[in-house]
Design an enzyme around this catalytic site. Structure first.
Site, mmCIF file in Angstrom:
data_model
loop_
_atom_site.group_PDB
_atom_site.id
_atom_site.type_symbol
_atom_site.label_atom_id
_atom_site.label_comp_id
_atom_site.label_asym_id
_atom_site.label_seq_id
_atom_site.Cartn_x
_atom_site.Cartn_y
_atom_site.Cartn_z
ATOM 1 N N ALA A 189 9.833 -3.018 6.525
ATOM 2 C CA ALA A 189 10.737 -1.781 7.205
ATOM 3 C C ALA A 189 10.645 -0.473 5.969
ATOM 4 O O ALA A 189 11.142 0.308 5.836
ATOM 5 C CB ALA A 189 11.945 -1.744 7.475
ATOM 6 N N LYS A 226 0.702 -1.189 -0.083
ATOM 7 C CA LYS A 226 -0.117 -0.295 -0.244
ATOM 8 C C LYS A 226 0.808 1.723 -0.043
ATOM 9 O O LYS A 226 2.361 1.528 0.394
ATOM 10 C CB LYS A 226 -1.019 0.160 1.035
ATOM 11 N N ASP A 233 -2.715 -1.778 10.828
ATOM 12 C CA ASP A 233 -3.019 -1.328 8.787
ATOM 13 C C ASP A 233 -3.179 -2.112 8.677
ATOM 14 O O ASP A 233 -3.822 -3.014 7.889
ATOM 15 C CB ASP A 233 -1.601 -1.031 8.800
ATOM 16 N N PRO A 255 9.284 -4.632 0.297
ATOM 17 C CA PRO A 255 10.908 -4.875 1.176
ATOM 18 C C PRO A 255 10.254 -4.569 2.260
ATOM 19 O O PRO A 255 8.775 -4.017 2.739
ATOM 20 C CB PRO A 255 10.824 -3.532 0.457
HETATM 21 O O1 C5P Z 1 -0.223 -1.315 15.411
HETATM 22 P P1 C5P Z 1 1.195 -1.530 15.168
HETATM 23 O O2 C5P Z 1 1.529 -2.518 15.961
HETATM 24 O O3 C5P Z 1 1.241 -1.787 13.447
HETATM 25 O O4 C5P Z 1 1.963 -0.328 15.679
HETATM 26 C C1 C5P Z 1 3.708 0.097 15.277
HETATM 27 C C2 C5P Z 1 4.136 0.660 16.798
HETATM 28 O O5 C5P Z 1 3.629 1.687 15.677
HETATM 29 C C3 C5P Z 1 3.154 1.315 17.591
HETATM 30 O O6 C5P Z 1 3.553 0.647 18.700
HETATM 31 C C4 C5P Z 1 3.250 2.267 18.005
HETATM 32 O O7 C5P Z 1 4.480 2.637 18.719
HETATM 33 C C5 C5P Z 1 3.270 3.101 16.266
HETATM 34 N N1 C5P Z 1 1.691 3.714 16.314
HETATM 35 C C6 C5P Z 1 1.245 5.149 16.181
HETATM 36 N N2 C5P Z 1 0.057 5.577 16.120
HETATM 37 C C7 C5P Z 1 -0.523 4.601 15.641
HETATM 38 C C8 C5P Z 1 -0.169 3.440 14.501
HETATM 39 C C9 C5P Z 1 0.996 2.790 14.483
HETATM 40 O O8 C5P Z 1 1.580 5.532 17.156
HETATM 41 N N3 C5P Z 1 -1.787 5.415 15.089
#
Ligand code: C5P
Length: 308
Positions: free
Chosen positions: A115, A17, A155, A113
């Protein structure tokens, strides 16, 4: 997602995406950020092949684009590990409530890919939920699957559906959109990735830029120049401070005649919007010669695939 089932085997091609618009409204007390984003799938795919068995074990084989294979196993007492363990987590999550002998072999052909802000791991996780729901006859409906997806990552729910969507909350509140203009993109993944939590920690919430209604109106009217003129990513300034690659990519795209360019998600990938397919191929070649990473010429997906 393209889903093909043949007996106890399901093959899914799951897309990456791009975030065309990403606004960070506020920091939440749970550590997440309240956001408003327009996400769209693009034609870069991972392929997952799921074969159900009665072993009671979940196995993942990962085949990378560069030919290196790895295998990892997840079951009680054997913790998942490896770059794509969200697939194992998703499968383990779905096994709760399934028959105790339910087993699975997953082969993952990794092209998106990591990260990179391209959602590859989230897309793989969504594919795993959909496949195990069928293969293990879990019978979860759309909203139950969305709950499982949100537990795995912000996501992941987006990838359960198709086409563009506005995502709010921490990303899990999805509003699917009708057709938006199909765009030809050049996407670049620089050699160094970025950590999502680190980028979010460094960002400054805007309080809400409020440009989304105008963006959606432009999309509805197929006004491509107005639509792309409203693209933005409020995580980009933070990523810019953390990685020199963002400025390098911005400068490289500044030398091209793309309609707009910016970072996707929390980076480190960057994209430019082109006028048509041959423009995208030309821009991709121009960017390739700058040697800033892996370059893809791709398009946004608005099509709904017919699955069997
Ligand atoms: O939800 P996910 O595990 O993919 O998010 C990874 C990290 O990204 C979270 O631990 C947080 O630090 C950050 N994040 C955030 N706000 C969001 C989505 C992700 O701060 N809306």
């Amino acid at each position: 997602m393209r889903i093909r089932q043949n007996g106890s085997t399901i093959r899914i091609d799951c897309p990456a995406k791009l975030n065309l618009y990403l606004d960070i409204l506020s920091r939440r007390s749970d550590g997440y950020h309240e956001l408003e984003t327009l996400m769209v799938p693009i034609t870069i795919f991972d392929t997952l092949i799921f074969s159900a068995n009665r072993s009671g074990r979940i196995q993942l084989r990962c085949r990378h684009g560069h030919g290196r294979d790895s295998a990892t196993t997840g079951s009680a007492g054997d913790l998942p590990h490896g770059m794509d363990n969200i697939v194992l987590k998703a499968a383990e999550q779905m096994r709760q409530g399934a028959d105790s002998s339910a087993g699975l072999l997953v082969t993952l052909v990794k092209r998106i890919p990591s990260a990179a802000g391209l959602g590859g791991a989230s897309s793989d996780a969504a594919a795993t939920l959909m496949a195990t729901n069928r293969l293990w006859s879990r019978g979860l409906d759309e909203s139950q699957l969305a709950d499982e997806a949100a537990r795995l990552g912000s996501d992941v729910p987006f990838f359960l559906g198709s086409g563009a969507a506005v995502c709010r909350g921490r990303g899990e509140n999805i509003t699917r959109l009708g057709t938006i203009p199909r765009l030809h993109m050049v996407v670049v993944k620089p050699p160094v990735g970025l950590s999502t939590p680190t980028v979010f920690q460094r960002c400054t919430p805007t309080g809400g830029m409020g440009k989304l209604p105008a963006l959606l109106a432009a999309a509805e009217q197929s006004n491509v120049s107005r639509f792309t003129g409203l693209f933005c990513n409020q995580l980009q300034p933070a990523a810019d401070q953390l990685s020199p690659w963002i400025a390098r990519l911005r400068n490289a795209f500044d030398q091209t005649d793309v309609l707009a360019h910016q970072m996707t998600g929390s980076g480190s990938s960057y994209f430019g919007v082109c006028r048509h397919a041959s423009h995208a191929r030309r821009v991709a070649n121009q960017i390739r010669s700058a040697r800033l990473g892996t370059v893809y010429a791709t398009t946004t997906m608005t099509k709904h695939y017919r699955n069997n």
